[in-house]
Structures are given as C-alpha cells and as structure tokens.
Design a protein around this motif. Sequence first.
Motif, PDB file in Angstrom:
ATOM      1  N   GLN A   1      17.509 -38.925  -2.713  1.00 12.30           N
ATOM      2  CA  GLN A   1      18.440 -38.332  -3.589  1.00 12.30           C
ATOM      3  C   GLN A   1      17.612 -37.282  -4.077  1.00 12.30           C
ATOM      4  O   GLN A   1      18.159 -35.881  -4.541  1.00 12.30           O
TER       5      GLN A   1
ATOM      6  N   ILE B   1      17.759 -34.605  -1.425  1.00  4.59           N
ATOM      7  CA  ILE B   1      19.205 -34.044  -1.526  1.00  4.59           C
ATOM      8  C   ILE B   1      19.358 -33.081  -2.508  1.00  4.59           C
ATOM      9  O   ILE B   1      20.074 -31.563  -2.313  1.00  4.59           O
ATOM     10  N   LEU B   2      19.053 -33.371  -3.776  1.00  2.12           N
ATOM     11  CA  LEU B   2      19.304 -32.384  -5.030  1.00  2.12           C
ATOM     12  C   LEU B   2      18.464 -31.193  -4.782  1.00  2.12           C
ATOM     13  O   LEU B   2      18.939 -29.936  -4.808  1.00  2.12           O
ATOM     14  N   ARG B   3      17.326 -31.313  -4.253  1.00  2.00           N
ATOM     15  CA  ARG B   3      16.479 -30.095  -3.859  1.00  2.00           C
ATOM     16  C   ARG B   3      16.999 -29.165  -2.977  1.00  2.00           C
ATOM     17  O   ARG B   3      17.282 -27.758  -2.959  1.00  2.00           O
ATOM     18  N   ALA B   4      17.657 -30.019  -2.012  1.00  2.00           N
ATOM     19  CA  ALA B   4      18.140 -29.074  -0.602  1.00  2.00           C
ATOM     20  C   ALA B   4      19.511 -28.178  -1.245  1.00  2.00           C
ATOM     21  O   ALA B   4      19.648 -27.182  -0.614  1.00  2.00           O
TER      22      ALA B   4
ATOM     23  N   LEU C   1      15.168 -24.991   4.234  1.00  2.00           N
ATOM     24  CA  LEU C   1      14.677 -26.381   3.891  1.00  2.00           C
ATOM     25  C   LEU C   1      13.110 -26.521   4.273  1.00  2.00           C
ATOM     26  O   LEU C   1      12.698 -27.398   3.974  1.00  2.00           O
TER      27      LEU C   1
ATOM     28  N   ARG D   1      19.596 -21.082  -2.051  1.00  2.00           N
ATOM     29  CA  ARG D   1      20.235 -22.371  -1.700  1.00  2.00           C
ATOM     30  C   ARG D   1      21.364 -22.636  -2.281  1.00  2.00           C
ATOM     31  O   ARG D   1      22.462 -23.057  -1.786  1.00  2.00           O
TER      32      ARG D   1
ATOM     33  N   TYR E   1      25.292 -26.943   2.989  1.00  2.00           N
ATOM     34  CA  TYR E   1      24.827 -27.833   3.602  1.00  2.00           C
ATOM     35  C   TYR E   1      25.625 -28.979   3.761  1.00  2.00           C
ATOM     36  O   TYR E   1      26.060 -29.534   2.985  1.00  2.00           O
TER      37      TYR E   1
ATOM     38  N   PHE F   1      24.963 -32.558   5.875  1.00  2.44           N
ATOM     39  CA  PHE F   1      24.051 -33.347   6.950  1.00  2.44           C
ATOM     40  C   PHE F   1      24.357 -34.293   7.751  1.00  2.44           C
ATOM     41  O   PHE F   1      25.711 -34.779   7.505  1.00  2.44           O
TER      42      PHE F   1
ATOM     43  N   ALA G   1      24.748 -37.745   2.521  1.00  2.26           N
ATOM     44  CA  ALA G   1      23.925 -37.158   1.487  1.00  2.26           C
ATOM     45  C   ALA G   1      24.390 -36.990   0.254  1.00  2.26           C
ATOM     46  O   ALA G   1      24.306 -35.903  -0.273  1.00  2.26           O
TER      47      ALA G   1
ATOM     48  N   LEU H   1      25.349 -38.351  -3.719  1.00  7.46           N
ATOM     49  CA  LEU H   1      24.712 -39.290  -4.719  1.00  7.46           C
ATOM     50  C   LEU H   1      25.440 -40.044  -5.040  1.00  7.46           C
ATOM     51  O   LEU H   1      26.822 -40.115  -5.418  1.00  7.46           O
TER      52      LEU H   1
ATOM     53  N   LEU I   1      28.725 -30.630  -8.970  1.00  9.11           N
ATOM     54  CA  LEU I   1      27.203 -30.488  -9.286  1.00  9.11           C
ATOM     55  C   LEU I   1      26.683 -29.063  -8.893  1.00  9.11           C
ATOM     56  O   LEU I   1      26.018 -28.531  -9.869  1.00  9.11           O
TER      57      LEU I   1
ATOM     58  N   ARG J   1      31.396 -30.105  -1.444  1.00  8.58           N
ATOM     59  CA  ARG J   1      30.230 -29.565  -2.159  1.00  8.58           C
ATOM     60  C   ARG J   1      29.598 -28.380  -1.743  1.00  8.58           C
ATOM     61  O   ARG J   1      29.079 -27.473  -2.513  1.00  8.58           O
TER      62      ARG J   1
END
Lengths: 400, 251
Positions: free
Chosen positions: A300, A303-306, B69, B96, B102, B104, B108, B110, B121, B169
């Motif tokens: 997680q 992902i937040l960082r990505a 990334l 980013r 992105y 994936f 991915a 939360l 978010l 997102r």
Amino acid sequence: MLTDLNLSLFLAYKSITKGNKGTLVLTIFIMSLIFVNLVFTASIFLGLGNTVNNQVINTLYGNIALEPKKDEKYISDIRSLEQKINSVPGVTGISSQYVIGAAFSYKDKSGAWAIRSINPDDEKTVTIIHNFMIDGEYLSKLDTDEIILGKEIPGGYGGDLEHLSLGGVKIGESVDVLFNNGVKRSYRVKGVFDVNFQQSNNLAYISQNEMESVLGFNDTASLILIKTAETGNEEIYIKKLLELGIKEEIKPWTVYAAMVKNITKSFDMIALLIAVIGLFVASVTIFIIIYVNTISKRRQIGILRAIGIKENIIIHSYIVQAMFYAISGTIIGLFIMFLILKPWFIEHPLKFPIGYVSLLIVPEKVSINTISLIAAALAAGLIPSWMAVRETILEAIWGD
Amino acid sequence: MADDLTSNIGNENEILLGIRNLTRIYTMGEVRVRALNNVTFNIKRGEFAAIMGKSGSGKSTLLHQLGLLDTPTSGEINIGGIDILKLSESEKAKFRLERFGYVFQEYALLPELTALENVFLPAMARGRKKEDYLKTGTKTLEQVGLGARLHHRPREMSGGEQQRVAIARALINDPDILFADEPTANLDSASSRQILQLFQKLNREIGLTVLMVTHEPEDRKYVSRVIWLKDGELAEKEGISEAGNLQIAKD
Ligand SMILES: Nc1ncnc2c1ncn2[C@@H]1O[C@H](COP(=O)(O)OP(=O)(O)OP(=O)(O)O)[C@@H](O)[C@H]1O
Ligand SMILES: [Mg+2]
C-alpha cells in the motif's frame, strides 16, 4: 502543509476505522495490558515500600523518635519533655518507653528478645498494636506481673521464626525473664499480638510501672515516640522541636525505616531492575506489533508513493496510527488500573510477611510509563514506514 | 484515424515524451541484465500507444522508467524541454501526482477506502477543496461507468470494476499521460473489452495520451500505435498498426 496533515489524518483514520477490526482490538488490548503490567509492577513495589514505612511508623517508632543525648543512657525529666512536645501543634500522640534486652525462658526453651515498657494509654496514641491482639488482651496501666508478646515469641502462633520461639506458651502461663541489668522476674502472658511485621512481632511489652521497679528509677525513658497528624512533614516538626530547645537526638522514622529497609533494599533494586526490563520489553513488544502492522502495508505504501503521495504524508499517517494505538491502550490501561485493580486491591490487599500490601499508584511512575510507551510507539510507527519509503517503489509494490 | 489525433486538445504534433538512449541494467550480484538497451523514441500528445513484445522483452521496465517509478541506468526523458530524470525525488513525486496517471495489472486500490475515496485521494493530495474533489471524483467515476459504486469498498467490486476505479483515480488530476501495465491481464474478455474501449473513448474524447503494455495481439485494434520491444530494444515488426500511424523511432 495543512493539506498534508489533512491527508495523513485521513489515511490514518481510514486505516484505523476501516482496517482489520481484529488487529485493531488486539493491538489496543495488548497495549493496555503492557501498560497495566508496567504500572502494576511499579505500584505493587511502591505499595510494598509504603507498607514497610507504615509499619515502621505505626508499630515501631511513630513519626519521630527521641533518643538519649550523646553519652547519656537515658532521657530524663520526661514529664516536662512530654509537655513541651505536646505544645507543638499537630502532635497527636507521645509514648515514652524503655527498651531493654532480656533473656526469656519457658520450660526447656529460651531465647533473647527486646522488651519495651509502655504506658498503655500513651502507647495507644502512637502505635496500633492494641488493635492487633490475636489472643488474650492488651496491657493495662496497672499490670505489673503481666507481659504481652509479639507472635514470634510464644510459639504456636505461626510465627516466621517458630524454631526460635519459646515452643508454645499459652495465655495465662508464666515466662521467666532475665533483664540485661541482671534483674530476674516472672511474668504471666496476658496477650499475643500480630501486626504482620516481623520486627514488631519480635517485641514484648510490659508496663512502665513494672519497668521502673526493674530499673529502680523513674521519670526517665530510653525512647520517646511522637506521632504527628500527617506523615511526610517530619522535618518541619523536628525544626519546631529543636526550637523548643530539646537537646535529645531527634530522628524521623525514615532513619529507622532505612535500617529496616536493609531487607527491602535489595528489593528496591529488584523493583528498579524489573521496571527497566519491563519498560524495555514493553517498548520492544509495542515496536514489534506496530512494526508488523506497518510492514504488512508495504505494498500500500508503494502504491501511495507510485501515485505521487509525499513520503512525509505516508510516514505521518503511520505515526498517527501508532499514537492512536498507544494512547488508546494507555487510556484503557488507566481505566483498568484505577477503576478495577486499585479498588480491588484496597478491598483485598495482599498479605506479605511485612504486612498487607496494596497498590500505591504514583503519578510520576504512571507518567514515565505513559511517556515511554508513547515514545516506543512513535519509534514503532516511524521506523518501519520510514524504511518502507526508503526502498524503491517497485520493491515496495512487487518485491517480497 | 489521423483526424482523431488532430482533434486532440493541444498541439497535435507536440512531443509529450522525448525518450533518448534509455538504458536500464539490473545488476544481480555478478549478473547484469540489460533490460532496456539504448531506447530512443517519442510519444506525441494524444497518442494511444501499445508496448508489445515477448515476455521478458522489457515492456514493464520501459513503462516504469517512463512513469518515474524506477531510475534508468542512463538516458533522458524530456518533457517540455526538461529532463525529468534530473528531478529530485520529491519533484518526481509531484510530477507523478500532477501529470501522470497509473493503472497497474493488479488493481492497486487501498482496501480501506471506498471507490470515491480511492479516486479523490490524488486530488486531495494536490490540495483541492473538499467539495471540488468530491464533485470531480464522482464525475470521474460516472465517466468510467461506476456512478452506482461510489461508496463500495474494493472487495465489494468485481475485478473489472476495481480496474475502472483505478482508471478514475489515474484520471482525476487531469494527467498528461496515463501509463497502464497489462491492465486487462487479470480480467475476463468482456471486462477487458470494456477497459480497452474506455481507454479508446478517453483518448478520442478528451485527447488523453495513453501508453499501455499488453501482450494480447488483438488489443492492437484499439490503439493508434504499437511500440515493439525485443530483448530490451525497439524492434520493427509488422510495420503498421490498425490505427495506421506506427512510428518506430529506430533508424
Ligand atoms: N528487478 C529486477 N531485477 C533483475 N532483473 C529484472 C528485474 N526486473 C526485470 N528484470 C529482467 O529484465 C528483463 C525485462 O523484464 P520486464 O519485466 O520488463 O519484462 P516484460 O516485457 O514486462 O515481461 P512480461 O511480459 O513477462 O511482463 C527480464 O529479463 C527480467 O528478468
Ligand atoms: Mg511486464
């Protein structure tokens, strides 16, 4: 800045409220147990010390004791001395005593104990021994051929040092006493007391009148016990006594307690050791719980960082979570301590060889433990999330 | 089809990403794997490009480099005249957040957040106002066909729905480009089609630039361009995609 804080709080809030309930409850539960364990251990040791202190005050020396001036054997002129002492506001009791060693014998058994002589009515204003008669009766002023014994002396009352006792003296039977000055008397045992304190239970008491006849002089004493309205202000009373011109040695109970405490000193060290180890173990435990929690969120975090969430926001959100665990655990722990354990121990104090021990919860100890736990939680929230943002994003998301 | 490109917002021939001599070497102890070798090409604004090639050819590696990334061993990625590889880590994170989206292979999301929360978010992180990100988040979810799933948590949604949440997102901050690494690999063919059609729609309607890794030959019919990779290098293959404007920057 506000945005960042908002986001950290948002993420922490969601993680706490929408995350795994079992983990949440378990984590907080363990936190509170750790807290209770720390405070409990500290409090029981403090309670132990407190009991010793109270026993010293209530069964041996009062708050303050006068001893003869240097180079003198006795305190003389005690009537006027007692009057002076009584004039100090806050003095609630005075008991003048002789303390003398003696050899006791009964049938084929014998042993050496200290005898204190008292005026029973005065003594009742200082010590609590009269409340702890387990057989027979307390002394009265006119008793001359009677003696009361601490439970270690007669035997048969379950003393700690039964093998050194007189082997089973009954109430009403006589014991022979050879005083240190060579005088020999025979006394009928009037009562046996047990104050749950070995030092006190090794004493015997006779009346002041009888002692004066043994020693052959009066209006003297070898020890004057003073009881004050409150404990802890002994230095103030001592100052007042000195101002009255009293030349005798004036000692607060702490001096005697220190002597008694030679037994309990090693014990204080054990307490400290346990506290330090306990705190260390608690910190490590908390660290591990939060660490594991955070590590399991590694993906997680990746992902937040990505998606471009700042590292600080992520770290802060884990710190907030850790703080939440620690503070909730502490609050629940405080409830358990103050609303359950403390009242329970007041109702059911533990019986130790030094007396009944209850919990003594000291704010400083509680604060130290609280701060330590929160500090541990802080580190536990910070370190793994900091490590998780240190690794590369790809490792965090796809690594193992 | 070229008309579609010219109808895009912004300059139709604007080079969005200028990739120069991009090389990524993985070092594992003694072994050095040249996952990307000296790759040079451009991505234009408004393109919907597929990266294709055999397994291990370096598709994911390429996407990770372009999406900031991962850090390439050497080379440049130019956006608007600056080499974004020279940015600091926090500047890259800002990039980013604000300019890239992105999607994936795994969804991915939360797990503790609802669809809407997952979507807003990145908008929240940009410091947009609450009413603004709530509104935009809702609108974006409607756009991907999930107007009825706003308050569902990821585990209460199908894989296809989750993937569309991830797309929403990725879209909320109006990115310059959307990166997707095998976004349909875990989906059945119907859901896959839905996702690809969504990309195509976004590409056509709002001019979104999409760079997608896929190994499904059929997916070519949705894209305007295919970038072929072989052993970490650009490969010329099959010439032209259905969209008809294949541009391989290999001389
Ligand atoms: N972290 C890594 N460490 C070492 N080698 C790696 C790493 N990631 C990828 N590689 C290697 O780099 C090469 C390219 O990998 P990459 O994941 O980019 O392939 P891919 O084209 O995406 O394959 P697939 O279609 O299977 O996803 C492969 O040989 C792979 O083994
Ligand atoms: Mg791949």
